[in-house]
Design a protein around this motif. Sequence first.
Motif, PDB file in Angstrom:
ATOM      1  N   GLY A  97      55.863  90.047  30.865  1.00 39.39           N
ATOM      2  CA  GLY A  97      56.215  90.063  32.279  1.00 39.39           C
ATOM      3  C   GLY A  97      57.706  90.224  32.496  1.00 39.39           C
ATOM      4  N   ALA A  98      58.504  89.660  31.596  1.00 36.53           N
ATOM      5  CA  ALA A  98      59.967  89.760  31.703  1.00 36.53           C
ATOM      6  C   ALA A  98      60.500  91.075  31.128  1.00 36.53           C
ATOM      7  N   LYS A  99      59.637  91.901  30.554  1.00 33.95           N
ATOM      8  CA  LYS A  99      60.009  93.168  29.906  1.00 33.95           C
ATOM      9  C   LYS A  99      60.987  92.932  28.749  1.00 33.95           C
ATOM     10  N   ASP A 100      60.804  91.808  28.068  1.00 37.27           N
ATOM     11  CA  ASP A 100      61.633  91.454  26.913  1.00 37.27           C
ATOM     12  C   ASP A 100      60.904  91.938  25.666  1.00 37.27           C
ATOM     13  N   TRP A 101      61.156  93.191  25.271  1.00 37.47           N
ATOM     14  CA  TRP A 101      60.372  93.792  24.196  1.00 37.47           C
ATOM     15  C   TRP A 101      60.659  93.154  22.833  1.00 37.47           C
ATOM     16  N   ALA A 102      61.896  92.780  22.584  1.00 40.53           N
ATOM     17  CA  ALA A 102      62.222  92.109  21.317  1.00 40.53           C
ATOM     18  C   ALA A 102      61.516  90.758  21.251  1.00 40.53           C
ATOM     19  N   GLY A 103      61.536  90.023  22.365  1.00 42.89           N
ATOM     20  CA  GLY A 103      60.847  88.740  22.409  1.00 42.89           C
ATOM     21  C   GLY A 103      59.343  88.897  22.287  1.00 42.89           C
ATOM     22  N   LEU A 104      58.814  90.007  22.833  1.00 37.35           N
ATOM     23  CA  LEU A 104      57.374  90.289  22.736  1.00 37.35           C
ATOM     24  C   LEU A 104      56.961  90.469  21.282  1.00 37.35           C
ATOM     25  N   LYS A 105      57.747  91.216  20.523  1.00 42.25           N
ATOM     26  CA  LYS A 105      57.436  91.431  19.110  1.00 42.25           C
ATOM     27  C   LYS A 105      57.483  90.117  18.326  1.00 42.25           C
ATOM     28  N   ARG A 106      58.537  89.338  18.576  1.00 39.11           N
ATOM     29  CA  ARG A 106      58.657  88.063  17.848  1.00 39.11           C
ATOM     30  C   ARG A 106      57.523  87.115  18.217  1.00 39.11           C
ATOM     31  N   SER A 107      57.107  87.166  19.462  1.00 34.56           N
ATOM     32  CA  SER A 107      56.000  86.313  19.882  1.00 34.56           C
ATOM     33  C   SER A 107      54.701  86.726  19.191  1.00 34.56           C
ATOM     34  N   PHE A 108      54.457  88.020  19.058  1.00 34.90           N
ATOM     35  CA  PHE A 108      53.264  88.501  18.369  1.00 34.90           C
ATOM     36  C   PHE A 108      53.276  88.051  16.912  1.00 34.90           C
ATOM     37  N   ALA A 109      54.424  88.191  16.250  1.00 35.16           N
ATOM     38  CA  ALA A 109      54.536  87.762  14.855  1.00 35.16           C
ATOM     39  C   ALA A 109      54.296  86.254  14.737  1.00 35.16           C
ATOM     40  N   THR A 110      54.846  85.501  15.676  1.00 43.02           N
ATOM     41  CA  THR A 110      54.658  84.049  15.664  1.00 43.02           C
ATOM     42  C   THR A 110      53.195  83.691  15.864  1.00 43.02           C
ATOM     43  N   ASN A 111      52.515  84.422  16.738  1.00 44.03           N
ATOM     44  CA  ASN A 111      51.078  84.215  16.937  1.00 44.03           C
ATOM     45  C   ASN A 111      50.310  84.367  15.628  1.00 44.03           C
ATOM     46  N   ILE A 112      50.599  85.409  14.893  1.00 38.80           N
ATOM     47  CA  ILE A 112      49.883  85.663  13.635  1.00 38.80           C
ATOM     48  C   ILE A 112      50.099  84.518  12.655  1.00 38.80           C
ATOM     49  N   LYS A 113      51.354  84.112  12.477  1.00 39.17           N
ATOM     50  CA  LYS A 113      51.664  83.033  11.525  1.00 39.17           C
ATOM     51  C   LYS A 113      50.968  81.727  11.911  1.00 39.17           C
ATOM     52  N   LEU A 114      51.090  81.357  13.159  1.00 33.93           N
ATOM     53  CA  LEU A 114      50.550  80.071  13.596  1.00 33.93           C
ATOM     54  C   LEU A 114      49.025  80.051  13.574  1.00 33.93           C
ATOM     55  N   ASN A 115      48.398  81.159  13.926  1.00 38.63           N
ATOM     56  CA  ASN A 115      46.934  81.188  13.924  1.00 38.63           C
ATOM     57  C   ASN A 115      46.360  81.141  12.506  1.00 38.63           C
ATOM     58  N   ILE A 116      46.988  81.840  11.578  1.00 32.06           N
ATOM     59  CA  ILE A 116      46.513  81.788  10.194  1.00 32.06           C
ATOM     60  C   ILE A 116      46.677  80.379   9.630  1.00 32.06           C
ATOM     61  N   GLY A 117      47.853  79.792   9.839  1.00 34.48           N
ATOM     62  CA  GLY A 117      48.088  78.440   9.324  1.00 34.48           C
ATOM     63  C   GLY A 117      47.140  77.416   9.908  1.00 34.48           C
ATOM     64  N   SER A 118      46.917  77.475  11.217  1.00 30.31           N
ATOM     65  CA  SER A 118      46.031  76.494  11.860  1.00 30.31           C
ATOM     66  C   SER A 118      44.585  76.654  11.418  1.00 30.31           C
ATOM     67  N   SER A 119      44.139  77.898  11.173  1.00 30.10           N
ATOM     68  CA  SER A 119      42.747  78.107  10.773  1.00 30.10           C
ATOM     69  C   SER A 119      42.468  77.529   9.389  1.00 30.10           C
ATOM     70  N   VAL A 120      43.445  77.606   8.498  1.00 28.94           N
ATOM     71  CA  VAL A 120      43.278  77.030   7.153  1.00 28.94           C
ATOM     72  C   VAL A 120      43.113  75.510   7.243  1.00 28.94           C
ATOM     73  N   ILE A 121      43.970  74.884   8.034  1.00 28.85           N
ATOM     74  CA  ILE A 121      43.906  73.425   8.180  1.00 28.85           C
ATOM     75  C   ILE A 121      42.607  73.000   8.848  1.00 28.85           C
ATOM     76  N   LEU A 122      42.212  73.706   9.898  1.00 31.28           N
ATOM     77  CA  LEU A 122      40.977  73.358  10.616  1.00 31.28           C
ATOM     78  C   LEU A 122      39.748  73.507   9.733  1.00 31.28           C
ATOM     79  N   THR A 123      39.720  74.564   8.925  1.00 32.38           N
ATOM     80  CA  THR A 123      38.571  74.784   8.050  1.00 32.38           C
ATOM     81  C   THR A 123      38.396  73.626   7.075  1.00 32.38           C
TER      82      THR A 123
END
Length: 457
Positions: A97-123
Amino acid sequence: MGIKFFSHRVPRNVSSAAKDMTVGEPSKLILLYSLPLLIGNLFQQMYSMVDTIIVGRLLGQNALAAVGNTGPMNFLVLGFAYGLASGFAVITAQRFGAKDWAGLKRSFATNIKLNIGSSVILTAAACVLAMPILRVINTPEEIIKQSYSYIIVIFIGIVTCTMYNCGACILRAVGDSRSPLIFLIISSMLNIVLDIVLIIKTNMGIAGAAWATVISQAVSAVLSFIWIYKKYPMLHVHHSDFAPDVWFSKQHILIGANMAFQFSITAIGVIILQGALNKFGSAKIAAFTAAQKVEQLVTIAAGTFGVTMANYGGQNLGAKHFDRIREGTNKACIITVLFAVFSAFFAVVLSDQLTGLFLKNASEEVLGASRQYLRMTSLFYPVLFVLFIYRNVLQGIGRGFWPLMGGVFELLARTVAAYTLPAVWGFAGVCAAEPLAWCAATFPLAAAYYIIIKKIR
């Protein structure tokens, strides 16, 4: 060598599938964005509904009760995972929404890292605790083995569910509600085929239904990330976007944890209620399972508009369009109440027919109990639908504390109801717990929303 297919270049244009919700008439935007989501959610319901229908009609009442008995556990763990993925993507929507493309990329990368880590712990945690929880909730001995064989497979597949949620939530954060729909249709059709093959042809029984769901979700996850790579240059991240950033990760985790704990707190209340229900025997468990599947089907628009408003709120907060948030929320409430009235009509008029989908030659005891549940809860569907609006828009604008407290209020209401009402009203007391929980969460959330939106304006 690094990951070559990622780029830091600011995109010259945004994919045509993305939808900027910071401009245009809010009602039209909300409806257009919600329609693909609604269809997608219908297909997502097919995952559990097809499993339930095939299990109930082919494997019998006890098998249906076994699947229903695991529902609260499923909601506890997978709801937590979904809450994390949805919360992480709130920052993504705000950066878009803020048109912050650099922040958008970093947020996507952060999503991937956090989701993989959380799924291992939850399993790991879920697989260890599965059988103890089944014992705690008074699972009848005639269904406990089947319940365990079903839920353990679902827990093994947590990573597939989590990564699909990650991809779908990212796509929705940038306004694309159509692409996840396509993947859901494909995976739902695959789920039906696998159900038939694994349950009927290979005699895997109830575990076959669980494996069908896990495999189908894995296909959805793969398709989502392929689509993101092919169609969204603005999400092509570089290896440096994965570099540790404690502050940025903390932003994601705070919102994700709030949403995840909100789901889990609600699920704990459902588990407590399941323990009260289990005392009434497998017939009532089967009826309650079928009735809740019917309810999930007819109220599917509630969650749809909730997801829409989370992304609508996130994008407009990022663009600092605070008046649009209030305008869109008010209009969404009106739209969703109309949907609630139609949902209640179908739940009451078609209760026996819809319940009959799940059990071949359902007994009058089962049909009567299902009918009783649906007639009682359908009166409160407008409250449930509005609850989703306020809860999700507060999440979207980064105010996760009150949605979390809404979950606490739901937990308290269900717990009190589970320990008091069944002793007085019997099975009707179990049915009454749901609308009581909805009311307990909706009214304080609505008050919190209006106070917060006034302040941020």
